[in-house]
Design a protein around this motif. Structure first.
Motif, PDB file in Angstrom:
ATOM      1  N   ILE A  91      18.400  20.852  13.775  1.00  0.00           N
ATOM      2  CA  ILE A  91      19.228  20.668  14.972  1.00  0.00           C
ATOM      3  C   ILE A  91      20.637  21.174  14.693  1.00  0.00           C
ATOM      4  CG2 ILE A  91      20.168  18.970  16.588  1.00  0.00           C
ATOM      5  CD1 ILE A  91      17.685  17.229  15.954  1.00  0.00           C
ATOM      6  N   LEU A  92      21.174  20.795  13.531  1.00  0.00           N
ATOM      7  CA  LEU A  92      22.498  21.278  13.148  1.00  0.00           C
ATOM      8  C   LEU A  92      22.500  22.794  12.953  1.00  0.00           C
ATOM      9  CD1 LEU A  92      23.466  18.526  10.520  1.00  0.00           C
ATOM     10  CD2 LEU A  92      24.372  18.770  12.835  1.00  0.00           C
ATOM     11  N   GLY A  93      21.372  23.333  12.514  1.00  0.00           N
ATOM     12  CA  GLY A  93      21.297  24.758  12.211  1.00  0.00           C
ATOM     13  C   GLY A  93      20.727  25.604  13.330  1.00  0.00           C
ATOM     14  N   GLU A  94      20.609  25.042  14.530  1.00  0.00           N
ATOM     15  CA  GLU A  94      19.960  25.767  15.628  1.00  0.00           C
ATOM     16  C   GLU A  94      20.604  27.128  15.893  1.00  0.00           C
ATOM     17  OE1 GLU A  94      18.704  25.239  20.333  1.00  0.00           O
ATOM     18  OE2 GLU A  94      19.981  23.722  19.377  1.00  0.00           O
ATOM     19  N   GLU A  95      21.916  27.153  16.003  1.00  0.00           N
ATOM     20  CA  GLU A  95      22.599  28.422  16.288  1.00  0.00           C
ATOM     21  C   GLU A  95      22.410  29.406  15.140  1.00  0.00           C
ATOM     22  OE1 GLU A  95      27.118  30.071  17.230  1.00  0.00           O
ATOM     23  OE2 GLU A  95      26.668  27.943  17.507  1.00  0.00           O
ATOM     24  N   PHE A  96      22.471  28.908  13.920  1.00  0.00           N
ATOM     25  CA  PHE A  96      22.277  29.767  12.740  1.00  0.00           C
ATOM     26  C   PHE A  96      20.870  30.344  12.713  1.00  0.00           C
ATOM     27  CE2 PHE A  96      20.365  29.786   8.461  1.00  0.00           C
ATOM     28  CZ  PHE A  96      21.091  30.817   7.888  1.00  0.00           C
ATOM     29  N   ILE A  97      19.859  29.531  12.993  1.00  0.00           N
ATOM     30  CA  ILE A  97      18.466  29.979  12.938  1.00  0.00           C
ATOM     31  C   ILE A  97      18.188  31.023  14.015  1.00  0.00           C
ATOM     32  CG2 ILE A  97      16.054  29.272  13.136  1.00  0.00           C
ATOM     33  CD1 ILE A  97      17.006  26.447  12.169  1.00  0.00           C
ATOM     34  N   GLY A  98      18.743  30.806  15.201  1.00  0.00           N
ATOM     35  CA  GLY A  98      18.513  31.750  16.297  1.00  0.00           C
ATOM     36  C   GLY A  98      17.039  31.842  16.639  1.00  0.00           C
ATOM     37  N   ASN A  99      16.489  33.046  16.640  1.00  0.00           N
ATOM     38  CA  ASN A  99      15.081  33.260  16.979  1.00  0.00           C
ATOM     39  C   ASN A  99      14.206  33.467  15.748  1.00  0.00           C
ATOM     40  OD1 ASN A  99      15.515  33.173  19.828  1.00  0.00           O
ATOM     41  ND2 ASN A  99      16.330  35.257  19.718  1.00  0.00           N
ATOM     42  N   PHE A 175       8.619  25.679   4.917  1.00  0.00           N
ATOM     43  CA  PHE A 175       8.712  26.928   5.670  1.00  0.00           C
ATOM     44  C   PHE A 175       8.149  26.705   7.072  1.00  0.00           C
ATOM     45  CE2 PHE A 175       8.753  28.088   1.252  1.00  0.00           C
ATOM     46  CZ  PHE A 175       9.572  29.200   1.165  1.00  0.00           C
ATOM     47  N   TYR A 176       8.931  27.093   8.097  1.00  0.00           N
ATOM     48  CA  TYR A 176       8.525  26.827   9.475  1.00  0.00           C
ATOM     49  C   TYR A 176       8.771  28.037  10.370  1.00  0.00           C
ATOM     50  CZ  TYR A 176       8.815  21.915   8.002  1.00  0.00           C
ATOM     51  OH  TYR A 176       8.651  20.720   7.346  1.00  0.00           O
ATOM     52  N   ASP A 177       7.981  28.112  11.449  1.00  0.00           N
ATOM     53  CA  ASP A 177       8.290  29.092  12.486  1.00  0.00           C
ATOM     54  C   ASP A 177       9.430  28.548  13.352  1.00  0.00           C
ATOM     55  OD1 ASP A 177       7.183  27.263  14.328  1.00  0.00           O
ATOM     56  OD2 ASP A 177       5.296  28.361  14.519  1.00  0.00           O
ATOM     57  N   ASN A 178       9.806  29.315  14.366  1.00  0.00           N
ATOM     58  CA  ASN A 178      10.979  28.959  15.164  1.00  0.00           C
ATOM     59  C   ASN A 178      10.792  27.706  16.012  1.00  0.00           C
ATOM     60  OD1 ASN A 178      12.900  29.644  17.811  1.00  0.00           O
ATOM     61  ND2 ASN A 178      13.787  30.193  15.827  1.00  0.00           N
ATOM     62  N   ASN A 179       9.544  27.292  16.204  1.00  0.00           N
ATOM     63  CA  ASN A 179       9.272  26.100  17.012  1.00  0.00           C
ATOM     64  C   ASN A 179       9.817  24.830  16.377  1.00  0.00           C
ATOM     65  OD1 ASN A 179       7.789  27.434  19.101  1.00  0.00           O
ATOM     66  ND2 ASN A 179       6.054  27.599  17.695  1.00  0.00           N
ATOM     67  N   VAL A 180      10.172  24.891  15.104  1.00  0.00           N
ATOM     68  CA  VAL A 180      10.642  23.692  14.403  1.00  0.00           C
ATOM     69  C   VAL A 180      11.903  23.112  15.044  1.00  0.00           C
ATOM     70  CG1 VAL A 180      12.128  24.873  12.699  1.00  0.00           C
ATOM     71  CG2 VAL A 180      11.026  22.709  12.109  1.00  0.00           C
ATOM     72  N   ILE A 181      12.700  23.943  15.686  1.00  0.00           N
ATOM     73  CA  ILE A 181      13.936  23.457  16.315  1.00  0.00           C
ATOM     74  C   ILE A 181      13.609  22.476  17.429  1.00  0.00           C
ATOM     75  CG2 ILE A 181      16.028  24.099  17.568  1.00  0.00           C
ATOM     76  CD1 ILE A 181      15.827  26.860  16.194  1.00  0.00           C
ATOM     77  N   GLU A 182      12.721  22.874  18.336  1.00  0.00           N
ATOM     78  CA  GLU A 182      12.363  22.003  19.454  1.00  0.00           C
ATOM     79  C   GLU A 182      11.586  20.785  18.993  1.00  0.00           C
ATOM     80  OE1 GLU A 182      13.421  22.091  22.595  1.00  0.00           O
ATOM     81  OE2 GLU A 182      14.687  23.725  21.849  1.00  0.00           O
TER      82      GLU A 182
END
Length: 289
Positions: A91-99, A175-182
């Protein structure tokens, strides 16, 4: 893939050592603890890395590691005002992770092994689902525990169970795909009031998207969160480097061997360590090559 090092928290299991300094700044033999998880992400081929820590401690990491360009990588920093569980990192890294997909490593975990390097290099190409590791220990109660069926398919993952269903735990590398943010945004806090990484893993498991790779006995894994483990880690690194001439956690060596920096840049980095054996280790890399 991008990487996150979670180096927050208060380190209360190491008080009074950590009363005034971050746990991940403490020495593990000849290097700050954070060098070890950073080297793992670099070995995996990950060059964009976010370091998350407390308001008090983050400036120390920025001073120590700067923007990473001296190593041929890119480092970013994010404040964690209050630790609310490992899953908060996404959650904190959402902007950093991007897509992108993302790897999370805990700042107090140390890994080493030739087969392990092959596994994380492969894992860094993950684009769909999640990949975690299983590591056999004698006392699994303090960790997330993986239960397998007779074909070593994952049945369940429990966080710090009183009655573990196996001796395989999940070490602090994911290790996760981008869905980990949501997923992180939508999991419920545990009884401890934290967003547990096990909850994320169970979400992927329920969707049939979780893979678990078992680490061999030849792989070194240490959680340096208490006095004895910290001492054991320092002793092990000392033994590997002095008796077997194998460096562990040397970020300059990884950058050089990966081709992120050339020999001239390595020499320049080594200059700041003159009068130490660390200086000699770095120069030896060039002469050996």
């Amino acid at each position: 893939m991008k990487g996150i090092i979670l180096a927050g928290g208060l380190g209360t299991r190491l008080y009074p050592l950590t009363k005034s300094i971050s746990k991940q700044i403490l020495p593990v033999y000849d290097k700050p603890m954070i060098y070890y998880p950073l080297s793992v992400l670099m070995l995996a081929g990950i060059k964009e890395i976010l370091i998350i820590s407390t308001p008090r401690d983050l400036p120390m990491y920025e001073d120590l590691l700067q923007d990473g360009s001296q190593l041929g990588i890119k480092l970013s920093y994010e404040i964690q005002n209050k630790p609310k569980g490992l899953a908060q990192a996404f959650i904190l890294g959402e902007e950093f992770i991007g897509n992108d997909s993302v790897s999370l490593i805990l700042g107090d975990n140390i890994f080493y092994g030739f087969d392990f390097i092959n596994k994380i290099e492969k894992a860094s190409h993950l684009r769909d689902g999640a990949l975690i590791f299983g590591y056999e220990v004698d006392s699994p109660r303090e960790f997330g525990v993986v239960e397998f069926d007779e074909n070593y398919r994952v049945v369940s993952i429990e966080e710090k169970p009183k009655n573990p269903k196996s001796n395989y735990i999940v070490p602090g590398l994911y290790f996760y795909d981008n869905n980990v943010i949501e997923i992180a945004k939508n999991i419920n806090p545990s009884e401890r009031g934290e967003l547990e990484i096990t909850s994320i893993n169970n979400e992927y498991l329920a969707k049939g998207k979780l893979s678990v790779e078992l680490l061999s006995k030849d792989t070194i894994w240490l959680d340096t969160g208490n006095y004895n483990a910290l001492r054991k880690a320092s002793n092990l690194v000392y033994k590997m480097q002095t008796e077997k001439n194998i460096n562990i956690g040397c970020i300059e060596e990884v950058a050089y061997n990966k081709g992120y920096i050339n020999g001239d840049k390595l020499i320049k980095l080594a200059e700041s360590y003159k009068k130490t054996s660390y200086y000699n280790q770095l120069l030896k890399l060039i002469s050996n090559k």
